[in-house]
Write a protein that holds these residues in place. Structure first.
Motif, PDB file in Angstrom:
ATOM      1  N   VAL A  29       0.832  -1.202   0.000  1.00  0.00           N
ATOM      2  CA  VAL A  29       0.000   0.000   0.000  1.00  0.00           C
ATOM      3  C   VAL A  29       0.869   1.254   0.000  1.00  0.00           C
ATOM      4  N   ALA A  30       1.901   1.256   0.842  1.00  0.00           N
ATOM      5  CA  ALA A  30       2.788   2.418   0.911  1.00  0.00           C
ATOM      6  C   ALA A  30       3.563   2.607  -0.392  1.00  0.00           C
ATOM      7  N   ALA A  31       3.934   1.502  -1.032  1.00  0.00           N
ATOM      8  CA  ALA A  31       4.774   1.586  -2.231  1.00  0.00           C
ATOM      9  C   ALA A  31       4.055   2.218  -3.407  1.00  0.00           C
ATOM     10  N   VAL A  32       2.741   2.041  -3.498  1.00  0.00           N
ATOM     11  CA  VAL A  32       2.019   2.515  -4.682  1.00  0.00           C
ATOM     12  C   VAL A  32       1.459   3.918  -4.512  1.00  0.00           C
ATOM     13  N   VAL A  33       1.661   4.524  -3.343  1.00  0.00           N
ATOM     14  CA  VAL A  33       1.205   5.904  -3.154  1.00  0.00           C
ATOM     15  C   VAL A  33       1.901   6.800  -4.179  1.00  0.00           C
ATOM     16  N   MET A  60       1.812  -1.873 -10.372  1.00  0.00           N
ATOM     17  CA  MET A  60       2.247  -3.255 -10.510  1.00  0.00           C
ATOM     18  C   MET A  60       3.771  -3.347 -10.452  1.00  0.00           C
ATOM     19  N   CYS A  61       4.449  -2.423 -11.118  1.00  0.00           N
ATOM     20  CA  CYS A  61       5.913  -2.425 -11.101  1.00  0.00           C
ATOM     21  C   CYS A  61       6.445  -2.233  -9.686  1.00  0.00           C
ATOM     22  N   ARG A  62       5.896  -1.250  -9.003  1.00  0.00           N
ATOM     23  CA  ARG A  62       6.349  -0.973  -7.641  1.00  0.00           C
ATOM     24  C   ARG A  62       6.047  -2.152  -6.712  1.00  0.00           C
ATOM     25  N   ALA A  63       4.880  -2.751  -6.888  1.00  0.00           N
ATOM     26  CA  ALA A  63       4.514  -3.888  -6.039  1.00  0.00           C
ATOM     27  C   ALA A  63       5.472  -5.062  -6.253  1.00  0.00           C
ATOM     28  N   GLY A  64       5.841  -5.310  -7.494  1.00  0.00           N
ATOM     29  CA  GLY A  64       6.795  -6.382  -7.768  1.00  0.00           C
ATOM     30  C   GLY A  64       8.131  -6.135  -7.112  1.00  0.00           C
ATOM     31  N   ALA A  76       4.842  -0.353 -21.154  1.00  0.00           N
ATOM     32  CA  ALA A  76       4.902  -0.693 -19.730  1.00  0.00           C
ATOM     33  C   ALA A  76       6.344  -0.849 -19.259  1.00  0.00           C
ATOM     34  N   GLU A  77       7.208  -1.360 -20.125  1.00  0.00           N
ATOM     35  CA  GLU A  77       8.599  -1.552 -19.724  1.00  0.00           C
ATOM     36  C   GLU A  77       9.273  -0.231 -19.393  1.00  0.00           C
ATOM     37  N   ALA A  78       8.865   0.838 -20.077  1.00  0.00           N
ATOM     38  CA  ALA A  78       9.441   2.144 -19.769  1.00  0.00           C
ATOM     39  C   ALA A  78       9.064   2.560 -18.343  1.00  0.00           C
ATOM     40  N   GLU A  79       7.822   2.280 -17.946  1.00  0.00           N
ATOM     41  CA  GLU A  79       7.395   2.584 -16.584  1.00  0.00           C
ATOM     42  C   GLU A  79       8.149   1.722 -15.578  1.00  0.00           C
ATOM     43  N   PHE A  80       8.386   0.471 -15.949  1.00  0.00           N
ATOM     44  CA  PHE A  80       9.129  -0.408 -15.054  1.00  0.00           C
ATOM     45  C   PHE A  80      10.555   0.090 -14.857  1.00  0.00           C
ATOM     46  N   GLU A  81      11.204   0.489 -15.937  1.00  0.00           N
ATOM     47  CA  GLU A  81      12.586   0.964 -15.822  1.00  0.00           C
ATOM     48  C   GLU A  81      12.652   2.214 -14.945  1.00  0.00           C
ATOM     49  N   HIS A  82      11.619   3.043 -15.027  1.00  0.00           N
ATOM     50  CA  HIS A  82      11.570   4.231 -14.170  1.00  0.00           C
ATOM     51  C   HIS A  82      11.436   3.824 -12.708  1.00  0.00           C
ATOM     52  N   ALA A  83      10.557   2.864 -12.430  1.00  0.00           N
ATOM     53  CA  ALA A  83      10.381   2.386 -11.057  1.00  0.00           C
ATOM     54  C   ALA A  83      11.645   1.705 -10.554  1.00  0.00           C
ATOM     55  N   LEU A  84      12.276   0.929 -11.407  1.00  0.00           N
ATOM     56  CA  LEU A  84      13.498   0.227 -11.030  1.00  0.00           C
ATOM     57  C   LEU A  84      14.623   1.200 -10.721  1.00  0.00           C
ATOM     58  N   ALA A  85      14.687   2.308 -11.478  1.00  0.00           N
ATOM     59  CA  ALA A  85      15.731   3.311 -11.231  1.00  0.00           C
ATOM     60  C   ALA A  85      15.602   3.905  -9.834  1.00  0.00           C
ATOM     61  N   GLY A  86      14.368   3.962  -9.328  1.00  0.00           N
ATOM     62  CA  GLY A  86      14.161   4.485  -7.983  1.00  0.00           C
ATOM     63  C   GLY A  86      14.432   3.466  -6.894  1.00  0.00           C
TER      64      GLY A  86
END
Length: 246
Positions: free
Chosen positions: A77-81, A90-94, A212-222
């Motif tokens: 819950v905190a991660a997806v805020v 979904m990326c953040r949750a993973g 979607a992969e672009a969003e994942f790479e952004h989340a992964l960078a964080g």
């Protein structure tokens, strides 16, 4: 601080020690093999005294699981805020799921890799995503479906949620069970395996995986380390200084 408050703090601290010792032993040897006497011995506490805090081993493990699963769900819950889309969520949750398994291996082993007695959920736990990680995941899948973000043939939210769970659990459990030093196995770095597992998941489920992969790479960078705790600043500073000297 009054006497009663000190006494209550001491009681809660001892209760925490008991839970932590039980978690370690259950993860090491399985629930059925561990006795209350062994739990007490781990913290130099008599088995009889343990019963002042927990009626029996089953009561103990139920509270332990309730705590751990609630904490697990709240991390999602905190991660997806602040997420701008269900895909980002979904990326953040993973990332949170795999990071949790890495940071808290004993918790993860007990929660997902140790046979435990049945513990019926309370009504609030069955429906509240802050208490139940599966409810959180299912709601996320429903949001993906509502946004026409999943492949059109994927129409069963429980099947999709359980497929996602199976894939990330596979990556997490592999990390916790396989000897990375086996000479016959070119075991890739943890971060690479985790990231590729999530990329593969998106390619399999999403209608437009490239975007979607672009969003994942952004989340992964964080979260490049999947949430692995950093060393204290002093420790990092010493490490940097040592690296410069060498």
């Amino acid at each position: 601080m009054g006497t009663n408050e000190r006494r209550e703090r001491a009681r809660l601290a001892m209760r925490e020690q008991i839970l932590n010792a039980a978690r370690e032993l259950f993860a090491e040897r399985d629930y059925e093999a561990v006795t209350m006497r062994e739990i007490g011995k781990r913290i130099e506490y008599s088995a009889t005294a343990l019963y002042n805090h927990f009626e029996d081993k089953e009561t103990l493990v139920r509270e332990l699981c309730r705590r751990d699963f609630s904490d697990f769900a709240q991390r999602f819950v905190a991660a997806v805020v602040g997420s701008k889309s269900p895909i980002e969520s979904m990326c953040r949750a993973g990332l949170v799921y795999l990071g949790f398994a890495e940071q808290f291996p004993q918790h993860y082993r007990l929660m997902f890799m140790t046979p435990l007695p049945a513990a019926p959920l309370e009504a609030s736990e069955r429906e509240d995503p802050r208490m139940n990680a599966y409810v959180f995941l299912r709601q996320l899948v429903v949001a993906l479906m509502a946004g026409n973000l999943l492949r059109e043939e994927l129409t069963d939210p429980d099947l999709v949620a359980q497929t996602i769970w199976a894939m990330v659990h596979g990556a997490a459990s592999l990390e916790l069970t396989i000897d990375k030093q086996e000479v016959w196995l070119d075991f890739k770095p943890r971060g690479e395996r985790f990231a590729e597992a999530l990329r593969t998941l998106m390619r399999a489920l999403l209608r437009h995986p490239e975007a979607a992969e672009a969003e994942f790479e952004h989340a992964l960078a964080g979260t490049p380390d999947f949430g692995e705790p950093q060393a204290p600043k002093k420790t990092r500073a010493k490490a940097k200084a040592k690296a410069k000297r060498s």
